[in-house]
Design a protein around this motif. Structure first.
Motif, PDB file in Angstrom:
ATOM      1  N   GLY A   1       0.308  -1.371  -0.210  1.00  0.00           N
ATOM      2  CA  GLY A   1      -0.103   0.071  -0.324  1.00  0.00           C
ATOM      3  C   GLY A   1       0.753   1.437   0.678  1.00  0.00           C
ATOM      4  O   GLY A   1       0.526   1.997  -0.663  1.00  0.00           O
ATOM      5  N   ARG A   2       1.905   1.934   1.279  1.00  0.00           N
ATOM      6  CA  ARG A   2       3.132   1.946   0.744  1.00  0.00           C
ATOM      7  C   ARG A   2       3.433   2.965  -0.583  1.00  0.00           C
ATOM      8  O   ARG A   2       3.646   3.727  -1.223  1.00  0.00           O
ATOM      9  N   ALA A   3       3.826   1.641  -0.967  1.00  0.00           N
ATOM     10  CA  ALA A   3       4.684   1.392  -2.217  1.00  0.00           C
ATOM     11  C   ALA A   3       3.715   2.563  -2.912  1.00  0.00           C
ATOM     12  O   ALA A   3       4.060   2.646  -4.196  1.00  0.00           O
ATOM     13  N   TRP A   4       2.365   1.540  -2.953  1.00  0.00           N
ATOM     14  CA  TRP A   4       1.544   2.771  -4.226  1.00  0.00           C
ATOM     15  C   TRP A   4       1.379   3.989  -3.834  1.00  0.00           C
ATOM     16  O   TRP A   4       1.141   4.726  -5.238  1.00  0.00           O
ATOM     17  N   ALA A   5       1.322   4.107  -3.030  1.00  0.00           N
ATOM     18  CA  ALA A   5       0.912   5.750  -2.615  1.00  0.00           C
ATOM     19  C   ALA A   5       2.042   6.235  -3.032  1.00  0.00           C
ATOM     20  O   ALA A   5       2.367   7.693  -3.868  1.00  0.00           O
ATOM     21  N   ALA A   6       3.362   5.993  -2.588  1.00  0.00           N
ATOM     22  CA  ALA A   6       4.688   6.829  -3.335  1.00  0.00           C
ATOM     23  C   ALA A   6       4.348   6.614  -4.814  1.00  0.00           C
ATOM     24  O   ALA A   6       4.485   7.355  -5.580  1.00  0.00           O
ATOM     25  N   ILE A   7       4.006   5.456  -4.965  1.00  0.00           N
ATOM     26  CA  ILE A   7       4.270   5.860  -7.503  1.00  0.00           C
ATOM     27  C   ILE A   7       3.247   5.978  -7.440  1.00  0.00           C
ATOM     28  O   ILE A   7       2.817   7.247  -8.606  1.00  0.00           O
ATOM     29  N   ARG A   8       1.994   6.634  -6.822  1.00  0.00           N
ATOM     30  CA  ARG A   8       0.672   7.270  -7.152  1.00  0.00           C
ATOM     31  C   ARG A   8       1.315   9.013  -6.867  1.00  0.00           C
ATOM     32  O   ARG A   8       1.348   9.943  -7.877  1.00  0.00           O
ATOM     33  N   ASP A   9       2.272   9.524  -6.405  1.00  0.00           N
ATOM     34  CA  ASP A   9       2.397  11.094  -6.214  1.00  0.00           C
ATOM     35  C   ASP A   9       3.772  10.822  -6.254  1.00  0.00           C
ATOM     36  O   ASP A   9       3.570  12.211  -7.859  1.00  0.00           O
ATOM     37  N   ASP A  10       4.564  10.583  -6.675  1.00  0.00           N
ATOM     38  CA  ASP A  10       5.860  10.386  -7.547  1.00  0.00           C
ATOM     39  C   ASP A  10       6.287  10.033  -7.986  1.00  0.00           C
ATOM     40  O   ASP A  10       6.846   8.768  -7.313  1.00  0.00           O
ATOM     41  N   GLU A  11       6.298   9.105  -9.175  1.00  0.00           N
ATOM     42  CA  GLU A  11       6.483   7.415  -9.447  1.00  0.00           C
ATOM     43  C   GLU A  11       8.688   8.108  -9.945  1.00  0.00           C
ATOM     44  O   GLU A  11       8.953   6.323  -9.345  1.00  0.00           O
ATOM     45  N   LEU A  12       8.984   8.885  -9.993  1.00  0.00           N
ATOM     46  CA  LEU A  12      10.444   9.018  -9.908  1.00  0.00           C
ATOM     47  C   LEU A  12      10.346   8.551  -8.544  1.00  0.00           C
ATOM     48  O   LEU A  12      12.257   8.041  -8.483  1.00  0.00           O
ATOM     49  N   ALA A  13      10.532   9.461  -7.849  1.00  0.00           N
ATOM     50  CA  ALA A  13      10.810   9.700  -6.861  1.00  0.00           C
ATOM     51  C   ALA A  13      10.464   7.668  -6.041  1.00  0.00           C
ATOM     52  O   ALA A  13      11.649   7.610  -4.558  1.00  0.00           O
ATOM     53  N   ALA A  14       9.581   7.103  -6.242  1.00  0.00           N
ATOM     54  CA  ALA A  14       9.250   6.476  -5.762  1.00  0.00           C
ATOM     55  C   ALA A  14      10.647   4.948  -6.318  1.00  0.00           C
ATOM     56  O   ALA A  14      10.925   4.582  -5.296  1.00  0.00           O
ATOM     57  N   LYS A  15      10.934   5.047  -7.377  1.00  0.00           N
ATOM     58  CA  LYS A  15      12.072   4.539  -7.999  1.00  0.00           C
ATOM     59  C   LYS A  15      13.240   4.484  -7.224  1.00  0.00           C
ATOM     60  O   LYS A  15      14.375   4.085  -6.795  1.00  0.00           O
ATOM     61  N   ALA A  16      13.443   5.797  -7.386  1.00  0.00           N
ATOM     62  CA  ALA A  16      14.651   6.392  -6.569  1.00  0.00           C
ATOM     63  C   ALA A  16      14.736   5.593  -4.817  1.00  0.00           C
ATOM     64  O   ALA A  16      15.894   5.680  -4.243  1.00  0.00           O
ATOM     65  N   ILE A  17      13.157   5.543  -4.646  1.00  0.00           N
ATOM     66  CA  ILE A  17      13.601   4.948  -3.213  1.00  0.00           C
ATOM     67  C   ILE A  17      13.493   3.454  -3.139  1.00  0.00           C
ATOM     68  O   ILE A  17      13.252   3.004  -2.018  1.00  0.00           O
ATOM     69  N   GLY A  18      13.487   3.378  -4.141  1.00  0.00           N
ATOM     70  CA  GLY A  18      13.815   1.575  -4.150  1.00  0.00           C
ATOM     71  C   GLY A  18      12.545   0.747  -4.244  1.00  0.00           C
ATOM     72  O   GLY A  18      12.396  -0.190  -3.777  1.00  0.00           O
ATOM     73  N   ILE A  19      11.907   1.862  -4.776  1.00  0.00           N
ATOM     74  CA  ILE A  19      10.476   0.419  -4.999  1.00  0.00           C
ATOM     75  C   ILE A  19      10.622   0.120  -6.450  1.00  0.00           C
ATOM     76  O   ILE A  19      10.988   0.800  -7.091  1.00  0.00           O
ATOM     77  N   ASN A  20       9.773  -1.241  -6.510  1.00  0.00           N
ATOM     78  CA  ASN A  20      10.163  -1.734  -8.255  1.00  0.00           C
ATOM     79  C   ASN A  20       8.907  -1.425  -8.361  1.00  0.00           C
ATOM     80  O   ASN A  20       8.113  -2.209  -8.329  1.00  0.00           O
ATOM     81  N   THR A  21       8.571  -0.065  -9.352  1.00  0.00           N
ATOM     82  CA  THR A  21       7.357   0.043  -9.358  1.00  0.00           C
ATOM     83  C   THR A  21       6.978  -0.728 -11.078  1.00  0.00           C
ATOM     84  O   THR A  21       5.580  -0.253 -10.666  1.00  0.00           O
ATOM     85  N   ARG A  22       7.714  -1.222 -11.024  1.00  0.00           N
ATOM     86  CA  ARG A  22       7.142  -2.201 -12.374  1.00  0.00           C
ATOM     87  C   ARG A  22       6.386  -3.356 -11.461  1.00  0.00           C
ATOM     88  O   ARG A  22       4.825  -3.525 -11.962  1.00  0.00           O
ATOM     89  N   ASN A  23       6.797  -4.065 -11.384  1.00  0.00           N
ATOM     90  CA  ASN A  23       6.004  -4.889 -10.050  1.00  0.00           C
ATOM     91  C   ASN A  23       4.853  -4.384  -8.943  1.00  0.00           C
ATOM     92  O   ASN A  23       3.522  -4.812  -9.110  1.00  0.00           O
ATOM     93  N   MET A  24       5.558  -3.157  -8.665  1.00  0.00           N
ATOM     94  CA  MET A  24       3.710  -3.233  -8.065  1.00  0.00           C
ATOM     95  C   MET A  24       2.803  -2.811  -9.165  1.00  0.00           C
ATOM     96  O   MET A  24       1.799  -2.767  -8.553  1.00  0.00           O
TER      97      MET A  24
END
Lengths: 239, 366
Positions: B213-236
């Motif tokens: 859920g946190r990863a989704w919230a991060a992607i929703r707000d800023d995808e690049l930043a989500a990547k930058a904090i180590g979230i696997n945005t593709r899988n999420m």
């Protein structure tokens, strides 16, 4: 110079058919604060994003701690200690400051150490601590930048990539940000700083690279570049 | 459920415990009250439950992960058709529902991944266009796959789908308790659907405060930043698409069993828009909001249908505005006023995704 933590060899990055970075060499030793300066569109941000793994590279070598990392996805690079503070800060505007910071530790499982690191970040960024429960989107630009840096620190980076931390900030705030950056550097974190504010960047860095239209045109110590008439003319607004 | 309780005006904040009982009472008592107005209303409630599930699923994709999906109804279709294929005389298959429903969910999840993979790099308008196209493609497939080999039976749809049979108990038949009382199957369906909704709410609530859920919230707000904090945005993102689709698939399977009949026209673009409207109306990103939104917008057209005509006849002696016209009119007006007065929906999402209790109180010193 000790073994380089980051090494770029003839690195090329392209957007479709357009080559934005046309083969650059760059090296960072552990513990260094190095800046990458240049005009708009020189390819600085592109380079940084490629190092962080958010952009694919078109050619050349990218080594981190001696290992080739071109094929490593961004989230795995972070796990190895390579953290990016994106351009325009890239904070999570709808989450609180505290949640933003904790997101930085997303990949970590050592909860106790995270708490300790959080405290460490608070002492470094006292302004941020006052606003922990505030929604991050309502912070001022400078505070947002601090949050973004604090968040990156919570991933315990060995190499921190900072993309234009001074962007759109008042001069006084920019000074504060640079003080934070040098205190991070003082803790032993290697920093690669991309800046348009060449004056401040050169003043604070040990070495710098000057980029122009996808090439690195000059390199040297911060002081030497500050004294270089060509640099002064091109980037520091002197005639 | 807590969130729903808190959302009740006045009572919610003063006495959450009582408010929780009110929510429970409404959930369980609704069909009894509806019955006072006739069986049709219980049927509407049953459908409302299916829409609630759809809204919960779509909210996961749009509200949590920020991926605008205009073809969500396709997953509902996949679930419904899976059920129809495997439990109807169409292929002479009559597999039990506990096998068919998960299969429908699985196929829907797969469809979610199929939609997700090519759209990973798209956002906003572009993603909306592709998902819209996907929804239409699925519907058109269902419409035309009746020759050269008849798979979907085309526009005629598939008929005589098996009802839900729980442990050998066919809930489409009235339940006799003793000699006097018989419980209509519409009630039984309602409670079964309610159980599914409750389960979905529970799952999604856990999911929202989890790492995912946190990863989704991060992607929703800023995808690049989500990547930058180590979230696997593709899988999420793929996970968001497939999990969201799963809810659609389950809801679709239940729909097929309940209705006994599926045809492509149930899965038009307007349906996708309707579900999206529900979550926007209710409060995107907020579970309680989307539930209320789904209930309100399922009930509204039906209320109009049964109220508008008699009222107009009584007042003007004739029907001036057709209920269908009135419905679109009121719906658009409702949306316009919502956007003006409560742009983030009836029950807005908390700015913080976790610890909703912090919202009350502590705000002052900020």
């Amino acid at each position: 110079m000790s073994a380089p933590i980051l090494q770029l060899r003839d690195l090329r990055i392209a957007y479709g058919a357009i080559e934005a970075v046309k083969g650059i060499d760059l090296e960072l030793a552990e513990g260094e604060l190095v800046s990458l300066i240049g005009a708009n569109g020189a390819g600085k941000t592109t380079t940084l994003n490629a190092i962080a793994g958010t952009l694919p590279i078109a050619g050349g070598e990218l080594r981190y701690n001696g290992q080739r990392i071109e094929k490593l996805p961004a989230h795995k690079r972070l796990r190895q200690g390579l953290a990016l503070v994106p351009e325009g800060r890239g904070i999570f505007t709808r989450l609180t400051v505290e949640e933003n910071l904790r997101m930085g530790a997303y990949c970590r499982r050592d909860d106790d150490a995270v708490e300790a690191d959080l405290e460490r970040v608070f002492t470094m960024l006292p302004r941020v601590k006052e606003r922990l429960q505030q929604v991050a989107g309502t912070l001022s630009g400078g505070e947002q930048q601090m949050v973004a840096i604090g968040r990156a620190l919570l991933s315990r980076p060995k190499l921190l990539l900072l993309d234009e931390p001074s962007m759109g900030l008042a001069p006084l705030v920019v000074e504060k940000i640079f003080e934070v950056i040098s205190s991070v550097a003082a803790e032993g974190v290697t920093i690669l700083l991309v800046e348009q504010n060449a004056n401040l960047a050169l003043e604070f860095s040990q070495r710098a690279y000057v980029m122009k239209s996808g090439h690195i045109t000059l390199t040297g110590s911060g002081d030497a570049l500050l004294a270089d008439p060509k640099v002064r003319a091109a980037y520091l607004g002197e005639v | 459920m807590n969130e729903l309780a808190l959302a009740i005006p006045y009572l919610g904040k003063r006495n959450p415990a009582a408010a929780r009982w009110v929510v429970l009472a409404i959930a369980f008592g609704a069909p009894l009250i509806a019955m006072l107005f006739g069986k049709t209303w219980v049927r509407i409630l049953d459908f409302a439950m299916l829409y609630v599930m759809l809204a919960i699923g779509l909210n996961l994709v749009v509200g949590f992960a920020g991926l605008l999906d205009l073809g969500y109804i396709a997953f509902y279709a996949v679930g419904a058709y899976t059920f129809a294929f495997l439990a109807s005389p169409h292929f002479e298959l009559h597999l039990p529902f506990w096998l068919v429903l998960p299969m429908g969910a699985a196929f829907a999840a797969l469809a979610g991944i199929i939609l997700g993979l090519p759209t990973l790099r798209l956002r906003g308008d572009y993603l909306a266009i592709v998902t819209l196209g996907f929804g239409e493609i699925v519907r058109i497939f269902m419409n035309n796959l009746n020759h050269p080999i008849n798979i979907t039976n085309g526009p005629q749809g598939i008929n005589m789908i098996d009802p839900l049979v729980l442990f050998g108990w066919d809930i489409s038949k009235p339940l006799k308790v003793g000699d006097e009382i018989t419980i209509n199957s519409l009630f039984l369906y309602y409670y079964v659907f309610l159980a599914f909704v409750a389960l979905s709410v529970l799952l999604v609530q856990r999911l929202q405060v989890s790492r995912v859920g946190r990863a989704w919230a991060a992607i929703r707000d800023d995808e690049l930043a989500a990547k930058a904090i180590g979230i696997n945005t593709r899988n999420m993102k793929l996970l968001a698409f497939s999990l969201g689709a799963t809810f659609g698939g389950v809801s679709g399977g239940l729909f097929a069993a309940f209705q006994g009949f599926v045809s492509p026209e149930s899965f038009s673009l307007m349906e996708s828009i309707a579900v999206l409207t529900m979550i926007v109306f209710g409060g995107m990103g907020n579970l309680a909001g989307v539930i209320v939104g789904a209930l309100a917008l399922t009930a509204l057209p039906e209320v109009l249908r049964y109220v508008a005509v008699p009222v107009q006849q009584a007042v003007f002696d004739k029907v001036i505005l057709d209920p269908e016209v009135l419905r679109m009119l009121l719906l658009s007006l409702a949306m316009i006023f919502m956007m003006l007065l409560r742009p983030s929906g009836l029950i807005p999402a908390h700015s913080r995704y976790s610890k909703p209790e912090l919202v009350v109180g502590k705000e002052g010193k900020a």
